[in-house]
Structure formats: structure tokens, C-alpha cells
Design a protein around this motif. Structure first.
Motif: not given
Length: 476
Positions: A82-92, A104-119
Motif C-alpha cells: 500500500a505504501g502508506f503515507q500520512y499528513s497531520y494538521a495540529f493548528e488548522g 504513522a505517528s506525530a508529536t506537537f506541543k501546544y502553547k495554550d491549554k484547552g480543547s484542540h482538534t487535530i486533523h
């Protein structure tokens, strides 16, 4: 969680289905189709086999979020093909423009606490993709800290929101009995609150910062000249508006110099580059120019200064709140941006000279900073809550007079009314309104009370140290 998909055809043209027209259609697959997962939606080109599928999960550690694709599958290819590849959007970010990765994994540090949606998207080698999203809650776990005051050794305790001890340690030599001031803030930006300590009167102006995870030392320096032995008061806030916490120091006794220190440059303190870390330095309570002189600031109030921080004028910079620690009752608010005086007032009237303890937070959850004022000495010591932006009195209580423990054990070391109070404001239950943490001063058992709000329900009521210790308790 939801996802959508699209496929690129071979050739010079590409096809991307309309989300509006295809929303909710289930892509055909080999074998009998299964319904989409709860809360998920798929779009696909129905002339071709469906897109790859996967499960998107997330883990949160402080401000650090890690998202991971698992259970990857493709209806046309084996996993190896399948040759899987991935992309990530942490801040819209636009996922069409985000670079793909083989991870298949990505890490991100947010500056602010609260609710965040990741695509995120998973692609197969033909460019067919499925898009998922997940929402995470970034939280800084609340703590409160106590420090034994004079006579008890520099004993520091860290409590979680349930009042359970997380750490217990001596910030300085255990045999030194000058007391220790305490505060908290995330100085290394890992989402875990760190502990700040400062030596009390009699010792050098030694400030230390301990990692909230393992108590390793993050910073250690003298806040004032090594010859100054009046002790140091401390508070934490974001003075320069960079999203990171800064440190505020005051002289506990023997002067009224207040400093604002960049929390990202504490390593420069005590070096030739110390000026790079210093955001502000000023005399909070100047007196007669002919009065006592310390360093570059003549005419200082010698009773010391207590400090706190909060964004009073809502300009994105936490401001500095200073209260005379003794021999006076004045409070002043200085801009965190430029250290200019915003206003000043007498906390308990013009004739009260017992000193003022200060704290700041949002007690009623209205988004505005409130200021907590406590009498630093005197029997039956009061706490007053005022609105930060206009000084209007909101509440007034005598926190230990109404304590069942105080009323049931009068006299000597076991009871009576404490000689002053100290307090802090912290949102322990995550409801947006700060709880009130109150501690007793000298001459009383080492009592700590935690209220839901000013004079509200008791969450905790306990002795922070040995029952017979009467030197007082600092809280932060």
C-alpha cells in the motif's frame, strides 16, 4: 472522530470528489460492506475501491500531544504494497499543503491549554486517502504548594487537587530555620507545573526552581545582592506576553525593590548577562528621598513587599501587584508591560499598618482577574476580595475564626486566631473559577484551608506540618 477521503487518478488530470455531494456515502469494499464507525463519515469515488482505513488515537502529556495511526488497512493492497503515507494538521493547517511523511505517528506541543482538534490523513500509493480528526483536551494538572515559615526549616510540600501530597522536600539546608516562600509555574514548558522557592529572612536571597516531575533543579540564583539577608517573596506570571511564565521577586523585609525576570532566561541570572533576563526593576514603595538607601534606590519602604501577578488591565501582559509586607497597608498595581503604576490604594483603610498579603486569580469565573488581600499580621486577620479592574469589594471573610478546628481548641499552640493569613488562588477542579487556599501565620498551628470560593464550602482543612509547629505556613 470523523474522516473523509479522496483519490487521485493516473494521468494528467486528477479527481477530487465533492464533499457536499458525496457526504455520508460508504465506499465499496471487498466483501460485504460494514457501516462506518460511530461519528465517522466517508467520501470516495464509487468507481474505485474504497480508501485506506485506520484508527487515529491521541495521547496527552501536559502540553505535548502525540497522535498515532493504528490498524491500517487497504482494500486493494497488502500493507507492504500500500505504501502508506500520512499528513497531520495540529493548528488548522490545510492538509492539501502539508508535507506527507512515512511516520504513522506525530508529536506537537501546544502553547495554550484547552480543547484542540487535530486533523490527519492516511494515503495509499495511488493517492487515495482517508481523513480523520480527533479532539484533545490539553490541561495543566493543578497543584498547590506550602512552605514552612520561620522556625520550621525550609520544608516544602506539593499537593495535588485532592490534597494528596505529591512531593515533600527541603529546598535548602534542613537545619536553616528562616522559612521558605513558594510559588509554582511551568518554566520548562512541558505542561507540568514547576516549584519555585525563595529563602526567608536571615539567609541569602537564594531562589531555586525545581522540575515538577522529578524535583531536578531547573534554576538557582541570588535574586538580589549576596549581602542582602532580608528574604525574598515570589510570584509567577507572564509579564512580557510571550506565552511563557516569568518570575516576580520582592524583598521580604529591609527594602521594597521588585524585579520581573524573564522565565526563559533564568540561567543568565548571576552572570555578566543578567541584564538580558531582567524585564523590570523598580522601587514599589519609595519614601522620603532622605530615607534609607539600598543600591540605586534611595528612600525605600523597609517593611518589605509581598507580590502577586495577574492581567488586571487585560492587555495580554500579567501585571505586578505589590503589597507592603509590614509597617504599612498600601497596595500598588504596576503594568507588566512597562512597570508603570496603574493605581494604588489602602487595602484595609488608612490606619491599618499590619501589612498586606496579595494574590490574584478569577474567583467567580467571569474572565476578569480578582485581587485577594490578606492582613499579614494581627489577630482575627481578614481576607478581602476585590475586583481587579475597579477595586470594588466583592467579599470579606475571617477564614480561621469560623474554622471548627480553631473554635474547638482555644489557647496556646492548639487554637486561637492566627496572627495574620496568607492565601493563593488556584483552579483545582477545572471549572474556570479559582479555589481559595488559605494558610495561618505565626503563633497558630500550621493550618491550611481550601474553599470552593470566598467563604464557600471547605474542600480541605488540615495541618500542613507537625501540629506543634507555630511558625506559620506560606502557600502558592
Amino acid at each position: 472522530m470523523a474522516f473523509r477521503s479522496s483519490r487521485k487518478k493516473s494521468g494528467s488530470t486528477s479527481f477530487r470528489p465533492s464533499i457536499e455531494s458525496l457526504e455520508g456515502r460508504w465506499a465499496p469494499s471487498i466483501g460485504a460492506p460494514e457501516p462506518p464507525p460511530d461519528g465517522a463519515s466517508i467520501t470516495s469515488d464509487e468507481s474505485h475501491a474504497g480508501p485506506p482505513t485506520a484508527t487515529l488515537g491521541a495521547s496527552v502529556a501536559g502540553k505535548v500531544v502525540t497522535v498515532t495511526f493504528t490498524d491500517q488497512a487497504d482494500p486493494q493492497y497488502t500493507d507492504d504494497e500500500a505504501g502508506f503515507q500520512y499528513s497531520y494538521a495540529f493548528e488548522g493547517e490545510n492538509l492539501d499543503l502539508v508535507e506527507k511523511t512515512d511516520s504513522a505517528s506525530a508529536t506537537f506541543k501546544y502553547k495554550d491549554k484547552g480543547s484542540h482538534t487535530i486533523h490527519a490523513r492516511i494515503y495509499n500509493k495511488d493517492g487515495l486517502f482517508a481523513e480523520y480528526h480527533t479532539t484533545v483536551q490539553v490541561k495543566v494538572k493543578p497543584i498547590f504548594v506550602t512552605g514552612a515559615d520561620a522556625g520550621g526549616g525550609p520544608h516544602v510540600k506539593v499537593f495535588d487537587h485532592k490534597g494528596v501530597v505529591k512531593h515533600s522536600f527541603y529546598a535548602y539546608d534542613p537545619y536553616w530555620a528562616g522559612g521558605v516562600a513558594v510559588a509554582k509555574g511551568d518554566f520548562n514548558d512541558d505542561g507540568v507545573l514547576d516549584i519555585v522557592t525563595a529563602a526567608g529572612p536571615g539567609g541569602g536571597p537564594h531562589v531555586r526552581v525545581f522540575d515538577g516531575k522529578d524535583l531536578s533543579e531547573l534554576a538557582s540564583f541570588y535574586a538580589y545582592d549576596a549581602d542582602f539577608h532580608g528574604g525574598v517573596t515570589i510570584a509567577v506570571g507572564d509579564l512580557n506576553g510571550d506565552g511563557r511564565v516569568d518570575l516576580i521577586t520582592g524583598m521580604a523585609v529591609g527594602g521594597s525593590i521588585v524585579q520581573g525576570i524573564d522565565g526563559t532566561k533564568l540561567d543568565k541570572m548571576g552572570t555578566a548577562d543578567e541584564h538580558e533576563a531582567m524585564l523590570h526593576m523598580f522601587n514599589a514603595f519609595p519614601t522620603d528621598p532622605g530615607g534609607p538607601s539600598i543600591d540605586l534606590f534611595p528612600g525605600q519602604h523597609m517593611g518589605g513587599v509581598n507580590v502577586a501577578s495577574g492581567d488586571i488591565n487585560k492587555d495580554g501582559h500579567d501585571d505586578i501587584i505589590a503589597g507592603m509586607a509590614s509597617f504599612g497597608g498600601q497596595v500598588k498595581i504596576f503594568s507588566g508591560k512597562d512597570a508603570l503604576l496603574i493605581r494604588g490604594f489602602a487595602a484595609f483603610g488608612p490606619f491599618n499598618k499590619n501589612g498586606v498579603t496579595v494574590a490574584a486569580g478569577d474567583v467567580d469565573g467571569d474572565g476578569h482577574v480578582d485581587i485577594l488581600l490578606g492582613q499579614d499580621s494581627g489577630n482575627g486577620a481578614q481576607l478581602r476580595m476585590i475586583r481587579g479592574h475597579d477595586g470594588r469589594l466583592l467579599h470579606m471573610i475571617v477564614p480561621f475564626f469560623f474554622s471548627s478546628n480553631a473554635n474547638s481548641m482555644r489557647g496556646g499552640i492548639f487554637g486561637g486566631i492566627p496572627n495574620g493569613v496568607r492565601a493563593a488562588l488556584i483552579d483545582l477542579d477545572g471549572d474556570g473559577a479559582d479555589e481559595l487556599i488559605v494558610s495561618s501565620r505565626s503563633g497558630y498551628r500550621p493550618r491550611v484551608r481550601v474553599f470552593t470560593h470566598m467563604g464557600g464550602k471547605d474542600l480541605h482543612d488540615f495541618d500542613a506540618y507537625h501540629l506543634h509547629f507555630t511558625g506559620g505556613v506560606n502557600v502558592g
